[in-house]
Motif scaffolding. Structure first.
Motif, mmCIF file in Angstrom:
data_model
loop_
_atom_site.group_PDB
_atom_site.id
_atom_site.type_symbol
_atom_site.label_atom_id
_atom_site.label_comp_id
_atom_site.label_asym_id
_atom_site.label_seq_id
_atom_site.Cartn_x
_atom_site.Cartn_y
_atom_site.Cartn_z
ATOM 1 N N ASP A 199 -57.909 25.755 -45.430
ATOM 2 C CA ASP A 199 -57.120 26.765 -44.720
ATOM 3 C C ASP A 199 -56.938 28.046 -45.530
ATOM 4 O O ASP A 199 -57.109 29.148 -45.003
ATOM 5 C CB ASP A 199 -55.754 26.158 -44.356
ATOM 6 C CG ASP A 199 -54.864 27.149 -43.631
ATOM 7 O OD1 ASP A 199 -55.284 27.668 -42.583
ATOM 8 O OD2 ASP A 199 -53.749 27.420 -44.123
ATOM 9 N N PHE A 200 -56.598 27.929 -46.809
ATOM 10 C CA PHE A 200 -56.323 29.124 -47.609
ATOM 11 C C PHE A 200 -57.582 29.979 -47.748
ATOM 12 O O PHE A 200 -57.520 31.213 -47.663
ATOM 13 C CB PHE A 200 -55.810 28.736 -48.995
ATOM 14 C CG PHE A 200 -55.384 29.907 -49.832
ATOM 15 C CD1 PHE A 200 -54.165 30.529 -49.608
ATOM 16 C CD2 PHE A 200 -56.215 30.412 -50.831
ATOM 17 C CE1 PHE A 200 -53.774 31.622 -50.369
ATOM 18 C CE2 PHE A 200 -55.835 31.508 -51.591
ATOM 19 C CZ PHE A 200 -54.610 32.111 -51.360
ATOM 20 N N ILE A 201 -58.710 29.331 -47.930
ATOM 21 C CA ILE A 201 -59.965 30.087 -48.045
ATOM 22 C C ILE A 201 -60.337 30.680 -46.691
ATOM 23 O O ILE A 201 -60.855 31.808 -46.610
ATOM 24 C CB ILE A 201 -61.089 29.185 -48.578
ATOM 25 C CG1 ILE A 201 -60.730 28.707 -50.001
ATOM 26 C CG2 ILE A 201 -62.429 29.919 -48.592
ATOM 27 C CD1 ILE A 201 -61.739 27.768 -50.605
ATOM 28 N N SER A 202 -60.066 29.951 -45.602
ATOM 29 C CA SER A 202 -60.321 30.498 -44.263
ATOM 30 C C SER A 202 -59.526 31.781 -44.040
ATOM 31 O O SER A 202 -60.037 32.768 -43.497
ATOM 32 C CB SER A 202 -59.958 29.463 -43.187
ATOM 33 O OG SER A 202 -60.760 28.316 -43.278
ATOM 34 N N LEU A 203 -58.253 31.767 -44.446
ATOM 35 C CA LEU A 203 -57.416 32.955 -44.324
ATOM 36 C C LEU A 203 -57.982 34.105 -45.145
ATOM 37 O O LEU A 203 -58.064 35.252 -44.669
ATOM 38 C CB LEU A 203 -55.990 32.633 -44.778
ATOM 39 C CG LEU A 203 -55.017 33.818 -44.817
ATOM 40 C CD1 LEU A 203 -54.791 34.377 -43.420
ATOM 41 C CD2 LEU A 203 -53.688 33.391 -45.439
ATOM 42 N N THR A 204 -58.391 33.807 -46.383
ATOM 43 C CA THR A 204 -58.958 34.837 -47.259
ATOM 44 C C THR A 204 -60.225 35.430 -46.654
ATOM 45 O O THR A 204 -60.425 36.651 -46.661
ATOM 46 C CB THR A 204 -59.262 34.242 -48.642
ATOM 47 O OG1 THR A 204 -58.076 33.625 -49.174
ATOM 48 C CG2 THR A 204 -59.731 35.317 -49.605
ATOM 49 N N THR A 221 -52.982 28.408 -40.826
ATOM 50 C CA THR A 221 -52.351 29.714 -41.024
ATOM 51 C C THR A 221 -52.674 30.659 -39.875
ATOM 52 O O THR A 221 -51.845 31.479 -39.482
ATOM 53 C CB THR A 221 -52.798 30.331 -42.356
ATOM 54 O OG1 THR A 221 -52.487 29.429 -43.420
ATOM 55 C CG2 THR A 221 -52.076 31.646 -42.614
ATOM 56 N N ARG A 222 -53.867 30.532 -39.312
ATOM 57 C CA ARG A 222 -54.222 31.358 -38.163
ATOM 58 C C ARG A 222 -53.241 31.127 -37.019
ATOM 59 O O ARG A 222 -52.813 32.077 -36.349
ATOM 60 C CB ARG A 222 -55.638 31.023 -37.698
ATOM 61 C CG ARG A 222 -56.104 31.853 -36.515
ATOM 62 C CD ARG A 222 -57.270 31.221 -35.798
ATOM 63 N NE ARG A 222 -56.885 29.972 -35.143
ATOM 64 C CZ ARG A 222 -57.632 29.365 -34.223
ATOM 65 N NH1 ARG A 222 -58.785 29.868 -33.860
ATOM 66 N NH2 ARG A 222 -57.218 28.228 -33.680
#
Length: 402
Positions: free
Chosen positions: A9-14, A69-70
């Motif tokens: 998730d965190f990398i997807s947000l980045t 997060t999306r």
């Protein structure tokens, strides 16, 4: 055998941030994108989706993204739309709201008629028409997936879910591309301008703003506090409604909570520092919507479209032509042929073929260039959030059980 690569998730947000900035650079370097009001996250997100498809086609690696997060960003955005809604706007939006409700229902019926004609033309059972129609288009990915098992049970069609997802995916892409150009055509042809050009923007800051808006750490913190309060109230309301048997997307009670909070604050604290219609709220709204849409589009698995071939191409062409014609010759005249009608035309094209966030992104791109239209940002989410799912479910149920 294809390899599965899961992006946390965190990398997807980045990556979503990077994709949004890529889209902004593309729009800057290719003026035609901005001229036709293509939103920055659409430009970057579709390019990223093509790259992901190439990776799958060449290397056999299917990339998936975690999106927790999306989903928060979507809730944050709709809470912001609620905070911007003034009681006067809700009253003024009564007539266009009713008209948009009626037009949406007509569009649902028409999409399923087109879907039925296409299904029969290409040898599919009649019940499959909903996956070529409103279940996948106005309904989107979630509705298509939810109804696919019923369609499969009635028809014996294998791959019903894949069909629905593919139609919804292509619809989302088309929705992101047609809304802005339609609004541009209407605005230029009729010489339209905002009724209240000095109004603060609802989402995003104007492209041609000469003076830097007053945004500081206090205004940002004040806005985030009110957004989070609205979301907390929305969460409690969501669980209460769910316990009562009424299932709505989480962003709906958060939108309502934002409306109530904003208008109560005006009555109870008339001299408090402003939150609604502030540059800080407009900026946060654009940030959350842009990141949400960039993440959504970069995660599209475009290779799922290739297996459907001629049927999906012909039917989606017909759906797109109908949507554009419906907006130009029915929706725009009935809504008064004014600037607000043109902005709603961009939004309607967005959610009729895709989803509410795409509709809002289309309207944001238009209003950033031509000027604000606050009532449009209240009316369209209320229609797409409340009415669509209920009306769509009734029509789909009748067709699937035919």
């Amino acid at each position: 055998m294809d390899a599965q690569i899961n992006i946390p998730d965190f990398i997807s947000l980045t990556l979503g941030f990077a994709v949004y900035l890529l889209g902004a650079r593309l729009n800057e370097r290719a003026p035609v994108l901005r001229r036709f009001n293509i939103p920055e996250p659409v430009s970057g997100g579709l390019l990223a989706a093509v790259v992901v498809m190439i990776i799958y086609s060449v290397g056999g690696w299917a990339i998936t993204f975690e999106m927790a997060t999306r989903d928060y960003l979507l809730v944050l955005f709709f809470a912001g739309i609620g905070l911007n809604a003034r009681l006067a706007d809700l009253v003024a939006g009564g007539r266009p709201l009713v008209l948009l409700l009626i037009l949406t229902f007509l569009a649902i019926l028409a999409q399923n008629v087109i879907g039925a004609a296409g299904a029969l033309l290409f040898g599919y059972p009649l019940q499959v028409s909903v996956l070529f129609g409103s279940a996948a288009l106005i309904g989107g990915h979630g509705t298509a997936i939810a109804w696919a098992p019923d369609v499969a049970a009635q028809t014996g069609l294998t791959g019903a879910a894949e069909l629905g997802v593919a139609v919804a995916t292509l619809g989302l892409v088309l929705a992101a591309l047609v809304g802005g150009p339609v609004a541009r055509f209407l605005i230029n042809r009729h010489g339209l301008t905002p009724a209240r050009p000095d109004e603060e923007p609802t989402v995003g800051l104007a492209h041609d703003s000469e003076d830097a808006p007053a945004i500081d750490h206090l205004s940002l913190m004040r806005v985030m506090l009110h957004l989070n309060i609205a979301i907390i109230i929305g969460y409690f309301s969501f669980f209460a409604l769910d316990a009562a048997g009424l299932k709505l997307p989480l962003f709906v009670p958060c939108l309502i909570a934002g409306i109530v909070l904003a208008n109560l604050r005006t009555v109870l604290m008339p001299n408090a520092a402003p939150v609604a219609r502030t540059p800080a709220l407009a900026l946060i709204s654009e940030f959350s919507l842009g990141a949400f849409l960039a993440m959504s589009l970069m995660s599209l698995q475009l290779w799922t479209l290739s297996s459907l071939g001629l049927a999906i191409a012909v039917i989606m062409l017909a759906q797109t032509v109908f949507t554009v014609a419906f907006v130009l010759f029915v929706l725009f005249p009935l809504l008064g042929r004014g600037y607000r009608a043109a902005v709603l035309a961009a939004g309607f094209g967005g959610f009729a073929l895709g989803a509410t966030p795409t509709a809002i992104a289309n309207m944001t791109a238009v209003t950033k260039r031509y000027g604000p239209s606050p009532i449009a940002f209240v009316v369209l989410p209320l229609v797409s959030a409340f009415f669509v799912d209920i009306a769509n479910a009734i029509v789909i149920q009748a067709i699937v059980n035919f």
